[in-house]
Design a protein around this motif. Structure first.
Motif, PDB file in Angstrom:
ATOM      1  N   GLY A  42       1.368 -16.802  -7.617  1.00  0.00           N
ATOM      2  CA  GLY A  42       2.790 -16.490  -7.453  1.00  0.00           C
ATOM      3  C   GLY A  42       3.524 -17.534  -6.634  1.00  0.00           C
ATOM      4  N   VAL A  45       8.311 -15.026  -7.241  1.00  0.00           N
ATOM      5  CA  VAL A  45       8.129 -13.653  -7.700  1.00  0.00           C
ATOM      6  C   VAL A  45       9.064 -12.755  -6.885  1.00  0.00           C
ATOM      7  CG1 VAL A  45       6.447 -11.807  -8.097  1.00  0.00           C
ATOM      8  CG2 VAL A  45       5.706 -14.213  -8.178  1.00  0.00           C
ATOM      9  N   SER A  52       8.611  -3.891  -8.905  1.00  0.00           N
ATOM     10  CA  SER A  52       8.346  -5.317  -9.071  1.00  0.00           C
ATOM     11  C   SER A  52       6.846  -5.512  -9.120  1.00  0.00           C
ATOM     12  CB  SER A  52       8.939  -6.117  -7.901  1.00  0.00           C
ATOM     13  OG  SER A  52       8.250  -5.821  -6.692  1.00  0.00           O
ATOM     14  N   MET A  53       6.428  -6.736  -9.354  1.00  0.00           N
ATOM     15  CA  MET A  53       4.995  -7.031  -9.314  1.00  0.00           C
ATOM     16  C   MET A  53       4.433  -6.751  -7.923  1.00  0.00           C
ATOM     17  SD  MET A  53       4.592 -10.434 -11.619  1.00  0.00           S
ATOM     18  CE  MET A  53       4.583 -10.318 -13.403  1.00  0.00           C
TER      19      MET A  53
END
Length: 116
Positions: A42, A45, A52-53
């Motif tokens: 990441g 991000v 979200s992730m």
């Protein structure tokens, strides 16, 4: 084509250990029919307001989100390959020594419908 996708949180100071772990895993997956294994650390991000992730993997402040995927020629090759990967002794060794909390990894198998 068939794709296994993964999102996980890895300790930020463990990037090199994770890279080595992934390279070892790639050898085993390719041996059993995978076309490729990609690991993406990441970099940009964003954290979402609803999801979200970061929230999907319950990322802690000292961790980085990793997005990865394994490509296979088709689902049948993937199913057979995955069985062989987990039956192989070497696979259980690297699975037992994952440099991240595997319980927070999200994953799934996907049929490719566009590859442009």
């Amino acid at each position: 084509m068939y794709v296994d996708g993964f999102v996980l949180a890895v300790p930020s100071d463990g990037k090199e250990a994770y890279r080595r772990h992934a390279e070892e895993a790639a050898v085993v997956f390719r041996k059993h029919g995978a076309l490729s294994l990609v690991e993406a650390w990441g970099d940009d991000v964003p954290e979402g307001k609803v999801n979200s992730m970061h929230t999907a993997v319950l990322r802690k402040p000292e961790e980085t989100v990793v997005f990865s995927w394994i490509t296979w020629p088709d689902k049948a090759t993937r199913d057979a390959g995955m069985q062989k990967v987990f039956a192989e002794g070497r696979a259980s060794g690297f699975m037992d020594q994952m440099p991240f909390d595997g319980s927070r990894m999200i994953f799934g198998g996907f049929e490719v419908i566009v590859d442009a």
